[in-house]
Structures are given as C-alpha cells and as structure tokens.
Design an enzyme around this catalytic site. Structure first.
Site, PDB file in Angstrom:
ATOM      1  N   LEU A  14       0.852  -1.196   0.000  1.00 18.60           N
ATOM      2  CA  LEU A  14       0.000   0.000   0.000  1.00 18.60           C
ATOM      3  C   LEU A  14       0.887   1.245   0.000  1.00 18.60           C
ATOM      4  O   LEU A  14       0.920   2.006   0.942  1.00 18.60           O
ATOM      5  CB  LEU A  14      -0.935  -0.031   1.217  1.00 18.60           C
ATOM      6  CG  LEU A  14      -2.210   0.797   1.103  1.00 18.60           C
ATOM      7  CD1 LEU A  14      -3.069   0.317  -0.063  1.00 18.60           C
ATOM      8  CD2 LEU A  14      -3.022   0.715   2.377  1.00 18.60           C
ATOM      9  N   HIS A  15       1.644   1.416  -1.089  1.00 25.76           N
ATOM     10  CA  HIS A  15       2.497   2.604  -1.221  1.00 25.76           C
ATOM     11  C   HIS A  15       1.644   3.786  -1.658  1.00 25.76           C
ATOM     12  O   HIS A  15       0.415   3.701  -1.668  1.00 25.76           O
ATOM     13  CB  HIS A  15       3.666   2.328  -2.175  1.00 25.76           C
ATOM     14  CG  HIS A  15       3.238   2.094  -3.593  1.00 25.76           C
ATOM     15  ND1 HIS A  15       3.036   3.113  -4.485  1.00 25.76           N
ATOM     16  CD2 HIS A  15       2.960   0.953  -4.265  1.00 25.76           C
ATOM     17  CE1 HIS A  15       2.654   2.613  -5.652  1.00 25.76           C
ATOM     18  NE2 HIS A  15       2.590   1.302  -5.537  1.00 25.76           N
ATOM     19  N   ALA A  16       2.264   4.881  -2.026  1.00 25.31           N
ATOM     20  CA  ALA A  16       1.552   6.147  -2.247  1.00 25.31           C
ATOM     21  C   ALA A  16       0.398   6.065  -3.255  1.00 25.31           C
ATOM     22  O   ALA A  16      -0.695   6.537  -2.966  1.00 25.31           O
ATOM     23  CB  ALA A  16       2.538   7.231  -2.676  1.00 25.31           C
TER      24      ALA A  16
END
Length: 87
Positions: A14-16
């Site tokens: 769940l990166h940017a």
C-alpha cells in the site's frame, strides 16, 4: 459496525499510489472507515494515516466501518484492494 479481512495482493503493498486511490474511494462514503494492521488503526480517508501502517504485500488487514453505508464501504474497498488497485 461492519468489517472484513483482506490480504494485500499487489507487489508494492500500500504505497503512495494505491493508498491515494483507497483514500479517494473511501471519501465517497459517509461512514467512518478504519484500516487495522497488527492492532494499529488508521483512518481510511487519511493518506498519512494509511502510509503510517507500512502495509506490504501479503499483509492481512481488517477494513471496518461504522455508519449508514458501512457494509457498502467495506465491500467496495475490499474489492479495490483485491483487484490490486486496477481501476
């Protein structure tokens, strides 16, 4: 309150970018929505909150919501996560 568990499938967790998509989708609901990882909670409508959870591929998280559209909110966000954030 309505809640469901989901396992993060996309390679980068769940990166940017996926977090921003999740926040945008969560904003469409009036319910209060939380993501829980290892007992730590974050507001699903807060990008910084989600990023603070450091969610990686394979992590199991709990989506929970409270409000009039809680079940729809959790179901929609679970489907987004399970799709690997493919719009």
């Amino acid at each position: 309150m309505y809640q469901e568990n989901v396992i993060i499938q996309n390679e980068s967790g769940l990166h940017a970018r996926p977090a921003a998509l999740l926040v945008k989708e969560a904003g469409n609901f009036s319910s209060e929505i939380q993501l829980v990882k290892n007992g730590k909670e974050a507001n699903a409508k807060s990008l910084l909150g989600l990023m603070s959870l450091s969610i990686q591929k394979g992590d199991e998280i709990t989506l929970k919501a409270e409000g009039e559209d809680a079940e729809k909110a959790v179901t929609t966000l679970r489907q987004l996560i399970e799709s690997g954030f493919n719009e």
